[in-house]
Scaffold this active site. Structure first.
Site, PDB file in Angstrom:
ATOM      1  N   THR A 120       6.208   0.084   1.841  1.00 49.90           N
ATOM      2  CA  THR A 120       7.364   0.804   2.378  1.00 49.90           C
ATOM      3  C   THR A 120       6.840   1.962   3.203  1.00 49.90           C
ATOM      4  O   THR A 120       6.256   2.909   2.657  1.00 49.90           O
ATOM      5  CB  THR A 120       8.271   1.314   1.248  1.00 49.90           C
ATOM      6  OG1 THR A 120       8.755   0.201   0.499  1.00 49.90           O
ATOM      7  CG2 THR A 120       9.456   2.067   1.826  1.00 49.90           C
ATOM      8  N   LYS A 167       9.101   9.990  -1.562  1.00 44.62           N
ATOM      9  CA  LYS A 167       8.431   9.516  -0.340  1.00 44.62           C
ATOM     10  C   LYS A 167       9.374   8.675   0.516  1.00 44.62           C
ATOM     11  O   LYS A 167       9.477   8.885   1.736  1.00 44.62           O
ATOM     12  CB  LYS A 167       7.201   8.684  -0.710  1.00 44.62           C
ATOM     13  CG  LYS A 167       6.394   8.190   0.485  1.00 44.62           C
ATOM     14  CD  LYS A 167       5.615   6.913   0.177  1.00 44.62           C
ATOM     15  CE  LYS A 167       6.511   5.697   0.248  1.00 44.62           C
ATOM     16  NZ  LYS A 167       5.784   4.412   0.242  1.00 44.62           N
ATOM     17  N   LEU A 224       0.835  -1.196   0.000  1.00 47.31           N
ATOM     18  CA  LEU A 224       0.000   0.000   0.000  1.00 47.31           C
ATOM     19  C   LEU A 224       0.878   1.257   0.000  1.00 47.31           C
ATOM     20  O   LEU A 224       2.059   1.193   0.336  1.00 47.31           O
ATOM     21  CB  LEU A 224      -0.934  -0.034   1.211  1.00 47.31           C
ATOM     22  CG  LEU A 224      -1.836  -1.280   1.279  1.00 47.31           C
ATOM     23  CD1 LEU A 224      -2.529  -1.388   2.635  1.00 47.31           C
ATOM     24  CD2 LEU A 224      -2.862  -1.270   0.155  1.00 47.31           C
ATOM     25  N   PRO A 225       0.309   2.432  -0.340  1.00 47.00           N
ATOM     26  CA  PRO A 225       1.151   3.583  -0.676  1.00 47.00           C
ATOM     27  C   PRO A 225       1.686   4.453   0.448  1.00 47.00           C
ATOM     28  O   PRO A 225       2.630   5.209   0.214  1.00 47.00           O
ATOM     29  CB  PRO A 225       0.238   4.412  -1.590  1.00 47.00           C
ATOM     30  CG  PRO A 225      -1.149   4.073  -1.156  1.00 47.00           C
ATOM     31  CD  PRO A 225      -1.090   2.631  -0.752  1.00 47.00           C
ATOM     32  N   LYS A 255      14.867  -1.626   4.382  1.00 47.63           N
ATOM     33  CA  LYS A 255      14.359  -1.143   3.089  1.00 47.63           C
ATOM     34  C   LYS A 255      14.673   0.335   2.880  1.00 47.63           C
ATOM     35  O   LYS A 255      15.089   0.753   1.789  1.00 47.63           O
ATOM     36  CB  LYS A 255      12.848  -1.364   3.017  1.00 47.63           C
ATOM     37  CG  LYS A 255      12.170  -0.757   1.774  1.00 47.63           C
ATOM     38  CD  LYS A 255      12.707  -1.367   0.488  1.00 47.63           C
ATOM     39  CE  LYS A 255      12.183  -0.609  -0.748  1.00 47.63           C
ATOM     40  NZ  LYS A 255      10.752  -0.756  -0.955  1.00 47.63           N
TER      41      LYS A 255
END
Length: 326
Positions: A122, A272, A91-92, A197
């Site tokens: 992430t 982001k 998901l974003p 990550k």
């Protein structure tokens, strides 16, 4: 096992152990949340490996595309997860993940007890740290398992997963992670996958920026682009950005730069992730001078209206700046 020679690698024994431990489990029914550029391919690869996948995405186009690969569409998160043995999500943003898992119509409230929850989004490390205790309290198992490898890795099932959470829950996830990727690492407790990550993506952003800068400089000085790239790939500057993701169009056919910078890792997503990594570094009081420069440069790309392009479009920004000075 008598026929197995001792020269086989530890990886063989790890994969064999995971298959033996979990092949008899009923982890065949999977709910997949988020069927965009990455999730659509990941869900399709699970179907290819024999999992029954029910998917949810607010986009009807994404649901239709996933259906062509055998993914059954659901009308809501609750409907998708109610019969699932495993829930996978990608998901974003922080808030979208928190709402999807902890909202009243979300995963934790509606998944059956004993379900394994795998979030491959992430996000900030604080997000899985919030979800993990609530999921545990409701009888679920939860790991954060963000991915590296981009859209091509999702499509070809060559992703690398970096997981945080209980080791036993990570082991249980192995058959699913193997169906969607080529490598998976247990990094530590809840949130550790996100730390790995974000460190990875900050380095990816820095090396991508540096590759674009140096390729542009060499080409401006008269070197043939292919000659320069061959030198870099056979010298100490070799990296993933030069070998796989060259920002100069036409040199690596599979790189987004050779496809008009489309279908890769969007610049807006790089911004982001770099902002998340910057926040993490600030909290840890860890200096990130190069990370800060990279963040600002990709923000400039986004401010110019190219946030939807692959992050390697930064090469075109550098070329444009030099051309404007002529």
């Amino acid at each position: 096992m008598a026929a197995v020679r001792p020269i086989l690698s530890n990886q063989y024994f790890l994969v064999t152990f995971c298959r033996r431990s979990y092949s008899a489990k009923a982890d065949k029914n999977v709910a997949f949340l988020g069927l965009g550029n990455m999730g659509g391919f990941m869900a399709a690869n699970l179907v290819k490996k024999g999992f029954n996948v029910t998917g949810y995405d607010p986009s009807s186009e994404a649901l239709s595309a996933a259906a062509k690969h055998g993914v059954t569409g659901a009308s809501s998160i609750a409907a998708a997860v109610e019969a699932a043995d495993v829930v996978v999500s990608i998901l974003p943003s922080n808030q979208v993940v928190l709402d999807a898992y902890l909202g009243k119509d979300g995963v934790v409230a509606h998944a059956k007890k004993g379900s394994l929850l795998i979030d491959s989004s992430t996000v900030a490390p604080s997000v899985p740290k919030q979800i993990h205790p609530v999921a545990t309290e409701h009888g679920h198992q939860f790991i954060d398992a963000p991915v590296s490898g981009g859209v091509m890795g999702a499509q070809n099932a060559t992703l690398a997963f970096m997981a945080g959470g209980d080791k036993a829950h990570f082991d249980r996830s192995a058959p699913l992670l193997q169906a969607m990727g080529a490598k998976h690492f247990h990094c530590g407790a809840a949130g550790a996958g996100q730390v790995a990550k974000l460190a990875n993506n900050m380095l990816m952003g820095i090396t991508g920026m540096a590759t674009a800068e140096c390729m542009n400089m060499g080409i401006k000085m008269g070197l043939e682009p292919k000659v320069l790239l061959d030198v870099l790939n056979n010298s100490s500057a070799r990296s993933w950005s030069t070998e796989v993701y060259c920002p100069v169009p036409g040199l690596v056919p599979t790189a987004p730069s050779s496809r008009n910078y489309d279908g890769g890792f969007k610049n807006e997503l790089m911004v982001k992730d770099l902002e998340l990594a910057s926040g993490m570094a600030l909290g840890a009081r860890s200096p990130i001078p190069l990370g800060a420069v990279a963040t600002q440069l990709y923000r400039v790309v986004q401010s110019r209206g190219y946030g939807h392009k692959d992050f390697s479009y930064v090469y075109q920004l550098l070329r444009e700046e030099l051309q404007n000075k002529k």
